[in-house]
Design an enzyme around this catalytic site. Structure first.
Site, PDB file in Angstrom:
ATOM      1  N   LYS A  82      -9.768   4.883   3.454  1.00 30.08           N
ATOM      2  CA  LYS A  82      -9.348   3.516   3.785  1.00 30.08           C
ATOM      3  C   LYS A  82     -10.575   2.777   4.248  1.00 30.08           C
ATOM      4  O   LYS A  82     -11.508   3.364   4.798  1.00 30.08           O
ATOM      5  CB  LYS A  82      -8.297   3.524   4.901  1.00 30.08           C
ATOM      6  CG  LYS A  82      -7.586   2.203   5.113  1.00 30.08           C
ATOM      7  CD  LYS A  82      -6.554   1.889   4.040  1.00 30.08           C
ATOM      8  CE  LYS A  82      -5.185   2.351   4.417  1.00 30.08           C
ATOM      9  NZ  LYS A  82      -4.118   2.132   3.488  1.00 30.08           N
TER      10      LYS A  82
HETATM   11  N1  GLU Z   1      -2.855   0.565   0.528  1.00 31.41           N
HETATM   12  C1  GLU Z   1      -1.790   1.345  -0.015  1.00 31.41           C
HETATM   13  C2  GLU Z   1      -1.372   2.445   0.943  1.00 31.41           C
HETATM   14  O1  GLU Z   1      -1.636   2.372   2.119  1.00 31.41           O
HETATM   15  C3  GLU Z   1      -2.093   1.844  -1.412  1.00 31.41           C
HETATM   16  C4  GLU Z   1      -3.301   2.695  -1.560  1.00 31.41           C
HETATM   17  C5  GLU Z   1      -3.639   2.997  -3.011  1.00 31.41           C
HETATM   18  O2  GLU Z   1      -2.930   2.584  -3.899  1.00 31.41           O
HETATM   19  O3  GLU Z   1      -4.661   3.681  -3.204  1.00 31.41           O
HETATM   20  O4  GLU Z   1      -0.704   3.387   0.583  1.00 31.41           O
END
Ligand code: GLU
Length: 428
Positions: A115
């Site tokens: 992230k």
């Molecule tokens: N931001 C989304 C999550 O927290 C999607 C992450 C992604 O698709 O890689 O799951």
């Protein structure tokens, strides 16, 4: 081994990281993970912090701060969203990366978690400044990402266009189009139609699955959805128009609205598309955002930020199903209370509840690598099949071991990550 046994590296000192760590300690105790393995599993492989200077429209130069945390690379690239938020910290990114790892492992995706994002309120930037900042961020990430190292996606405050700019910046550097460097990009660049809606659709699928398990007719249910961004709005629309529920409460960062007779969700969705927020939406009674969470409903969906279900309000929730569309909405203290209330409140834990987004991201990545694209029906069928398998596995483990749904879901994820890391061994 007692709780609070792991140290916290000062760079991660953030309440959200502490929460992820505490959750992991509870799971580690449940799985009886030896002390010397715990730090190896919880600590991210690497955390990157970058300074991002850009020219503002008024000619001044401003430096923003960007981060990316990659939790583990044992099974494949890391995967996770990019968040633009004014209070973002590297510790919060680390927690969200760790949760991505458990989530991906739970639903069987060959990824570690990641992230990242930028400490900025995107609403304070012009479109031009947003593009400059986004491109600068990807430029600084070039040494740390690739389609086989780390694959970004949208998260709070980012969207398809930003993924398009990331893809373009990476591709210009590579000298060829590399669509598979990001997911959630525009369909014209190899994005999957329905990726934007995937998280919310998954949430709706799992709520229906939970109600079916409890023998409750969705058409007789009321719902409250906290957060009206991408995930919250798609979930509210799905619950209203697909499941036939009455949506009695919605909120965003400007307003919380309640109407026991039901709100017009199509009108709210249109209003937000036109005006950006619910601030001037004319329906419903304006209530305190905290209070909205404790008003009576069958289904409560926190779809905004972390740590909104706490020890203070967990005992007051008046829902039958708590569907955690956000990442980390429930604190471990609240979990203790909800564990006592397991017969009253059926929890769909975040790592399961919002996994539809990353599952469809995985489909987009696979199709991008193979340059072979599927039909919409194939995408949806495969999404629901994976969610069904994960839901059944969580329910079974919780029942067999007499543990909460969260402990069941996270422990499946942790076990799989641990197995992969042990199989890889320690080098050298
Ligand atoms: N931001 C989304 C999550 O927290 C999607 C992450 C992604 O698709 O890689 O799951």
């Amino acid at each position: 081994m007692s709780n609070e046994s792991l140290s916290v590296d000062p760079i991660y000192a953030d309440p959200v990281f502490k929460m992820a760590k505490r959750q992991f300690e509870i799971i580690s105790d449940h799985l009886e993970i030896p002390a010397d393995r715990r730090e190896r599993i919880i600590y991210p492989k690497r955390a990157i912090s970058v300074a991002l200077p850009i020219h503002r429209d008024d000619g001044s130069v401003e430096v923003f701060h960007g981060y990316r945390v990659q939790h583990h690379l044992a099974m494949g690239p890391t995967k996770g969203g990019t968040r633009y938020a004014p209070n973002l910290t590297i510790g919060e990114c680390a927690a969200l990366a760790i949760w991505m790892s458990w989530k991906c492992a739970l639903v069987g995706l060959p990824y570690g978690g990641a992230k990242g994002g930028i400490r900025v309120d995107p609403n304070t930037l012009s479109a031009h400044e947003l593009e400059l900042l986004s491109r600068r961020y990807m430029q600084e990430m070039l040494p740390f990402v690739s389609p086989h190292t780390d694959v970004m996606a949208p998260d709070m405050g980012t969207n398809e266009q930003i993924m398009g700019w990331f893809m373009d910046t990476y591709s210009v550097h590579a000298g060829c189009a590399v669509g598979e460097i990001v997911t959630g990009k525009p369909v014209s660049l190899g994005g999957v139609s329905g990726r934007r809606e995937a998280t919310g659709r998954g949430v709706v699928f799992l709520i229906e699955r939970a109600l079916d398990h409890l023998s409750i007719d969705p058409a007789q249910c009321t719902a409250i959805v906290q957060g009206f961004g991408n995930v919250g709005s798609v979930t509210a629309c799905g619950l209203a128009f697909k499941s036939g529920m009455k949506i009695v409460g919605i909120s965003d960062h400007t307003s919380a609205l309640y109407d026991p007779e039901g709100l017009d969700i199509a009108a709210a969705d249109k209003h937000v598309a036109e005006h950006g927020t619910l601030a001037s939406f004319p329906q419903g009674e304006r209530v305190d955002p905290e209070t909205l969470l404790t008003l009576p409903c069958d289904v409560l969906v926190p779809a905004a930020v972390e740590r909104v279900i706490t020890a203070e309000n967990a005992g007051k929730l008046r829902c039958r199903v708590l569907a955690e569309a956000a990442n980390g909405p429930t604190t471990p203290d609240a979990d203790e209370i909800l564990d006592q209330r397991w017969e009253e409140v059926f929890v769909i834990p975040d790592v399961l509840c919002n996994s539809g987004g990353v599952i469809v991201s995985y489909f987009e990545w696979v199709q991008g690598l193979q340059k072979f694209f599927w039909s919409d029906t194939e995408t949806t069928d495969r999404l629901y099949r994976i969610l069904e398998t994960a839901f059944a596995a969580v329910i079974k483990r919780a029942k067999d071991r007499k543990i909460s749904h969260r402990t069941a879901a996270v422990s499946i994820g942790v076990e799989r990550v641990m197995a992969a890391r042990l199989a890889r061994g320690l080098f050298p």
